[in-house]
Scaffold this active site. Structure first.
Site, PDB file in Angstrom:
ATOM      1  N   ASP A  32     -21.925   0.461  14.095  1.00 39.80           N
ATOM      2  CA  ASP A  32     -23.136  -0.293  14.439  1.00 39.80           C
ATOM      3  C   ASP A  32     -24.278   0.622  14.896  1.00 39.80           C
ATOM      4  O   ASP A  32     -24.911   0.367  15.938  1.00 39.80           O
ATOM      5  CB  ASP A  32     -22.843  -1.300  15.577  1.00 39.80           C
ATOM      6  CG  ASP A  32     -21.591  -2.141  15.351  1.00 39.80           C
ATOM      7  OD1 ASP A  32     -21.345  -2.519  14.194  1.00 39.80           O
ATOM      8  OD2 ASP A  32     -20.868  -2.418  16.333  1.00 39.80           O
ATOM      9  N   GLU A 243     -24.838 -11.636  11.327  1.00 40.80           N
ATOM     10  CA  GLU A 243     -24.984 -10.804  12.538  1.00 40.80           C
ATOM     11  C   GLU A 243     -25.796  -9.556  12.173  1.00 40.80           C
ATOM     12  O   GLU A 243     -26.303  -9.442  11.071  1.00 40.80           O
ATOM     13  CB  GLU A 243     -23.605 -10.404  13.104  1.00 40.80           C
ATOM     14  CG  GLU A 243     -22.766  -9.561  12.146  1.00 40.80           C
ATOM     15  CD  GLU A 243     -21.323  -9.345  12.637  1.00 40.80           C
ATOM     16  OE1 GLU A 243     -20.903  -9.890  13.671  1.00 40.80           O
ATOM     17  OE2 GLU A 243     -20.596  -8.621  11.928  1.00 40.80           O
TER      18      GLU A 243
END
Ligand code: FUB
Length: 343
Positions: A32, A243
């Site tokens: 991420d 997301e």
């Protein structure tokens, strides 16, 4: 569910070793990656993946991370330097577990780390921690951002204004906040989702307060529309928001990019305002090895790059490694699709 995942893993196993780019960091697992340029240097704010004893489930409990490391790079070609632990869950009074995808921002010489974590009731909230240096250490605020929920905060600076984007469905719990209150009708990740022919759940945005520590306004929903101006529907798993929100600006337009989750793409949509609406354009990054796909987009010395992750080093969906490759905007403003796994 599980069966499909097992099959997917087999397919990617076969293509292993044919990746577009190499892991940037290999001494710990990272994912991420949110990349920024601060003071002329590149800083990466990733999740720090750990081998966990928590069993895998559909809510992502096996992503059981507890701290953050910050990395810096002198130039895009240099080795990232690990600055060590910048924030640990034990130093966040309100947080219990699952320190998921973070981001950072700079204002007036102070640095702000934004992160999601589950609170003591196992509800995801967004937190802020403050530091004097881009690499931390960061000191967490005693409470989460008032009125915050769900995961994956991303902060975009537009002149003097800072906007925080967030949200993630299924394990990220965004679907449980459709009424404005936390309302859970079941543990299945599909519980609380709209019907397939209803508009998909919207990611959220709010301008940050002047002190960067709270929402400066009531959060707003972000509309992602198709080319006909109709909302993308909940059943449209190839295109709907899941997301990993990220915003960058290019050619006077705002680009909202995100993961489509169970279809594993990084998709993007373009708009004229940081609040949207954004019109869906296509895929920036095709599925990587591993279930999750999560990126950031940053301009460094006049070129654009996408930071992302896959599972080349471990083969395990929750033990990821950060990567980076160049991103190309076409002259009409669209973005060239990247194939991270080579044929
Ligand atoms: O790393 C944990 C979670 O997995 C992130 O918050 C999501 O975006 C997905 O990458």
């Amino acid at each position: 569910g599980k069966q499909e995942k097992a099959e997917e893993t087999e397919t990617v196993e076969e293509t292993k070793s044919s990746f577009l780019s190499a892991p940037l960091i290999s001494h710990i697992y990272t994912a991420d990656p949110s990349a920024h340029v601060f003071n002329g240097k590149i800083y990466i704010y990733p999740s720090h993946d750990v081998a966990s004893v928590v069993e895998e489930d559909d809510s992502g409990a096996h992503f059981n991370m507890r701290d953050y490391h910050v990395f810096s790079m002198e130039t895009i070609d240099s080795e990232p330097v690990d600055h060590g632990v910048a924030l640990d869950v034990d130093d966040v009074p309100w947080a219990k577990r699952q320190m998921w995808a973070p981001d950072a921002a700079e204002k007036d010489g102070k640095y702000y780390l934004y992160f999601p974590a589950k609170d003591h009731d196992d509800i995801f909230r967004l937190g802020v921690a403050v530091g004097d240096n881009p690499e931390g250490p960061f000191e967490a605020q005693p409470e989460p951002i008032k009125g915050s929920y769900s995961i994956d905060p991303a902060v975009f600076q537009d002149g003097n204004n800072y906007y925080i984007y967030w949200g993630g469905i299924w394990g990220g719990q965004l679907q449980k906040w459709r009424t404005g209150e936390y309302l859970s009708t079941g543990d299945s990740p599909y519980a609380d989702e709209p019907a397939d022919d209803e508009p998909a759940i919207s990611p959220m945005v709010a301008k940050l307060s002047d002190n960067m520590l709270e929402f400066g306004e009531s959060p707003k929903k972000i509309e992602i529309l198709d080319q006909d101006g109709m909302p993308i529907l909940a059943g449209d798993h190839e295109r709907r928001f899941f997301e990993a929100a990220w915003v960058h600006q290019y050619g006077g337009k705002y680009y909202f990019s995100y993961s489509t989750g169970d279809t594993h793409n990084i998709a993007y949509a373009i708009g004229d305002s940081p609040y949207g609406p954004f019109t869906y354009q296509g895929v920036i990054l095709k599925p990587v090895q591993g279930w999750t796909n999560h990126h950031s987009i940053v301009e460094v010395a006049g070129k654009w790059y996408i930071f992302y992750h896959d599972t080349e080093l471990s083969g395990d969906t929750h033990l990821r490694n950060v990567k980076m490759t160049e991103l190309t905007h076409n002259s009409d403003g669209t973005i060239q699709t990247i194939e991270p796994i080579l044929e």
